[in-house]
Motif scaffolding. Structure first.
Motif, mmCIF file in Angstrom:
data_model
loop_
_atom_site.group_PDB
_atom_site.id
_atom_site.type_symbol
_atom_site.label_atom_id
_atom_site.label_comp_id
_atom_site.label_asym_id
_atom_site.label_seq_id
_atom_site.Cartn_x
_atom_site.Cartn_y
_atom_site.Cartn_z
ATOM 1 N N LEU A 303 2.078 8.999 -6.076
ATOM 2 C CA LEU A 303 0.965 7.907 -6.519
ATOM 3 C C LEU A 303 1.140 6.965 -5.543
ATOM 4 O O LEU A 303 2.320 6.338 -5.361
ATOM 5 N N THR A 304 0.161 6.484 -5.025
ATOM 6 C CA THR A 304 0.282 5.311 -4.059
ATOM 7 C C THR A 304 -0.412 3.924 -4.882
ATOM 8 O O THR A 304 -1.420 4.079 -5.536
ATOM 9 N N THR A 305 0.294 3.040 -5.107
ATOM 10 C CA THR A 305 0.146 1.829 -6.003
ATOM 11 C C THR A 305 0.803 0.699 -5.278
ATOM 12 O O THR A 305 1.103 0.536 -4.262
ATOM 13 N N THR A 306 0.460 -0.314 -6.130
ATOM 14 C CA THR A 306 1.084 -1.728 -5.668
ATOM 15 C C THR A 306 2.342 -2.053 -6.719
ATOM 16 O O THR A 306 2.339 -1.899 -7.740
ATOM 17 N N ASP A 307 3.789 -2.272 -5.898
ATOM 18 C CA ASP A 307 4.605 -2.659 -6.649
ATOM 19 C C ASP A 307 4.365 -3.980 -7.077
ATOM 20 O O ASP A 307 4.153 -5.229 -6.260
ATOM 21 N N ARG A 308 4.661 -4.158 -8.399
ATOM 22 C CA ARG A 308 4.477 -5.442 -9.107
ATOM 23 C C ARG A 308 5.284 -6.641 -8.870
ATOM 24 O O ARG A 308 5.046 -7.714 -8.859
ATOM 25 N N ALA A 309 6.490 -6.212 -8.405
ATOM 26 C CA ALA A 309 7.353 -7.127 -8.154
ATOM 27 C C ALA A 309 7.382 -7.746 -6.770
ATOM 28 O O ALA A 309 7.541 -8.904 -6.408
ATOM 29 N N THR A 310 6.858 -7.039 -5.821
ATOM 30 C CA THR A 310 6.815 -7.238 -4.384
ATOM 31 C C THR A 310 5.288 -7.457 -3.812
ATOM 32 O O THR A 310 5.255 -8.140 -2.959
ATOM 33 N N GLY A 311 4.433 -6.679 -4.683
ATOM 34 C CA GLY A 311 3.099 -6.903 -4.090
ATOM 35 C C GLY A 311 2.783 -5.973 -2.877
ATOM 36 O O GLY A 311 1.828 -5.744 -2.430
ATOM 37 N N LYS A 312 3.636 -5.099 -2.479
ATOM 38 C CA LYS A 312 3.386 -4.233 -1.349
ATOM 39 C C LYS A 312 3.116 -2.807 -1.852
ATOM 40 O O LYS A 312 3.389 -2.444 -3.067
ATOM 41 N N THR A 313 2.415 -1.994 -1.168
ATOM 42 C CA THR A 313 2.119 -0.823 -1.429
ATOM 43 C C THR A 313 3.417 0.283 -1.335
ATOM 44 O O THR A 313 3.841 0.065 -0.310
ATOM 45 N N VAL A 314 3.520 0.902 -2.315
ATOM 46 C CA VAL A 314 4.365 1.736 -2.389
ATOM 47 C C VAL A 314 3.761 3.339 -2.807
ATOM 48 O O VAL A 314 2.836 3.470 -3.449
ATOM 49 N N ARG A 315 4.616 4.379 -2.247
ATOM 50 C CA ARG A 315 4.286 5.697 -2.654
ATOM 51 C C ARG A 315 5.186 6.450 -3.569
ATOM 52 O O ARG A 315 6.545 6.277 -3.024
ATOM 53 N N LEU A 316 5.204 6.509 -4.744
ATOM 54 C CA LEU A 316 6.166 7.137 -5.456
ATOM 55 C C LEU A 316 5.701 8.432 -6.137
ATOM 56 O O LEU A 316 4.752 8.887 -6.179
ATOM 57 N N HIS A 317 6.831 9.285 -6.062
ATOM 58 C CA HIS A 317 6.932 10.651 -6.344
ATOM 59 C C HIS A 317 6.963 10.759 -8.021
ATOM 60 O O HIS A 317 7.986 10.135 -8.465
ATOM 61 N N LEU A 318 6.198 11.229 -8.539
ATOM 62 C CA LEU A 318 5.982 11.572 -9.944
ATOM 63 C C LEU A 318 6.434 12.853 -10.502
ATOM 64 O O LEU A 318 6.499 13.000 -11.469
#
Length: 534
Positions: A303-318
């Protein structure tokens, strides 16, 4: 003076009657206005209720479609190469006015009327001869002009037809070229050529119709030595699950209020959704491909989303799962619980996918792009890059030590040879392995068998190691990968080793070995010789 009756005059009686009529008319208007206002309010309430019902129906349709993400595709015909055959779209030849010939000038419309008997007596015959000659000349000129126009028309018609024929040939040539490429792709696919398999699998995934809110991004890699497809698929965002169950109209406040969906239900539905998407992807690939080409599918869902802590785009494996065709074909997907089904397939699933709790996938897709090539052996003998197979055991161990130190290992200790073949112990707090890690390096030219991975786990237990790493210049079979995943062992094959050395040591090397394109990747030998698949 008018007569008075009951003390009132006729005028007064009329005035009183007029007042009564006016009062009655006023009351009637008030009653009608009140009824109209009542109807207006009733219509407003009805419209608001219908609006709430429509919004609720929209939410229910959305949820129903998400619930059917898996079952909707089960009865569809699998995609095949025939679906990509190009049929040229050739419009019929329509010349329009050019197809219609212009009528030739009719002499009857030009010929003058002969004079009568009286006209001939007064010189009519002479005038008629002159008029006849003028008519013939005019008719001749009109015939010539008509012939010229017809010549221009037929020439334009011939050009239009030639242009149409050219476009037809061009469309047919283009279609023939596309279909020839398709036939080559089909042939290469049957031979297990990675580019052809990846091309076809990408088309299968691209043809899969999801709701508009779903991203259509996927990466595909094919490993011919294992006959498996590695998929990296983008999951839909968590917002795809409606956070309301419906809408209710509150008459007292004249407001449409949303009915919140319980947070627990939203989280559960999102977990079920990504499970359905995963099973759907596996189903579409297995049904569209042949067993002798694709025996397994490794699926990574991210899932490509925005890290709530940094505001950066992150890609997380779920979610990550490696499914064998034989196991998958036993499933009755129309009746399974998606989450339970993935558990049976030994999938790694985020405990809280809605809250973006990531997992480590079975296979790092980024490293899968570093595949062996058929000409690697030839290239290694022709250029200046170091061939790892030419290194001595000591040189190879030294290179691996340099690599792991560069990657963050804080200590490196060589273990005596009586330990079962483990080459070193490394410790680290920030590498992909934590704590004590046993490292084994195999400078092999054939598949690393399952027994080698088994042996490493025994030594790990003896040394109370946290993790193990098995590095080779060759490749691993799928059974070795599956066993390693269950036993805290990281496998690094030849192309990955080449990539890591380039990244961390800035050395350009070649593993010096090419796995068999279509032979089974054996997992049953310690010597590295190919044998039956486990």
């Amino acid at each position: 003076m008018a007569q008075r009756g009951n003390g009132r005059s006729e005028w007064e009686r009329r005035q009183a009657a007029a007042r009564r009529e006016a009062e009655r008319a006023t009351r009637e208007r008030a009653r009608q206005e009140k009824e109209a206002e009542k109807r207006r309010k009733e219509q407003h309430v009805e419209q608001q209720q219908k609006l709430a019902d429509r919004r609720t129906a929209d939410v229910e349709r959305c949820v129903d479609r998400l619930d059917r993400v898996l079952t909707d595709v089960l009865q569809k015909r699998p995609l095949s190469f025939d679906d990509f055959i190009v049929t040229p779209r050739i419009p019929s030849f329509q010349p329009g006015p050019l197809a219609r010939a212009e009528p030739a000038p009719d002499w009857a419309e030009y010929e003058p009327i002969p004079p009568g008997a009286l006209g001939r007596l007064f010189g009519g015959a002479h005038r008629h001869r002159n008029a006849l000659e003028e008519a013939r000349q005019l008719h001749a000129r009109e015939l010539a002009a008509h012939a010229q126009r017809e010549a221009q028309r037929t020439n334009a018609l011939a050009q239009a037809r030639a242009e149409h024929d050219r476009r037809v040939r061009e469309a047919n040539t283009q279609a023939d070229a596309e279909n020839a490429r398709l036939r080559r792709q089909r042939s290469d696919f049957a031979l297990g050529e990675p580019e052809a398999v990846e091309w076809f699998v990408k088309r299968v995934l691209g043809a899969s119709k999801y709701p508009d809110s779903f991203p259509q991004r996927a990466q595909v890699a094919y490993r011919p030595e294992n006959r498996d497809v590695v998929i990296e698929l983008e999951f839909p965002p968590t917002t795809v699950i409606p956070d309301v169950r419906g809408y209710r109209y509150i008459k007292s406040r004249d407001a449409i209020d949303p009915l919140p969906r319980p947070t627990g239900e939203v989280k559960k539905r999102y977990a079920q959704l990504i499970a359905r998407v995963t099973l759907r992807t596996l189903f579409e690939i297995f049904t569209a491909t042949q067993p002798d080409v694709v025996e397994a599918v490794v699926f990574n869902g991210r899932l490509t989303t925005t890290d709530r802590a940094t505001g950066k785009t992150v890609r997380l494996h779920l979610l990550s799962v490696e499914a064998e065709r034989t196991d998958f074909e036993e499933l009755v997907l129309s009746k399974v619980d998606p989450a339970a089904c993935l558990k049976r397939l030994n999938a790694l699933v985020s405990p809280n996918p809605y809250d973006l709790e990531a997992i480590e996938p079975f296979i790092d897709f980024d490293l899968k792009r570093f595949r062996f090539t058929d000409d690697m052996d030839v290239v290694s003998s022709l250029d200046s890059r170091r061939n790892l197979l030419t290194l001595t055991p000591t040189e190879f161990e030294h290179l691996i030590r340099q690599l792991f130190v560069a990657m963050g290992a804080e200590a490196w200790t060589t273990i005596p040879s009586k330990d079962g073949g483990v080459d070193a112990v490394a410790t680290s707090k920030n590498m992909f392995f934590g704590g004590v890690c046993l490292i084994q390096a195999k400078r092999w030219s054939n598949v690393v068998g399952l027994e080698a991975v088994h042996a490493l786990t025994g030594v790990m237990a003896d040394h109370n190691a946290t993790t193990g790493v098995l590095v080779t210049t060759s490749w691993f079979g799928r059974a070795s990968e599956q066993f390693a995943q269950r036993n805290r062992i990281t496998l690094i094959n030849g192309p990955e080793l080449k990539h890591l050395i380039k990244e961390h040591l800035a050395y350009d090397v070649v593993p010096g070995v090419t796995p068999p394109r279509r032979a089974h990747a054996s997992d049953n030998t310690q010597t590295g010789r190919a044998g039956p698949r486990q």
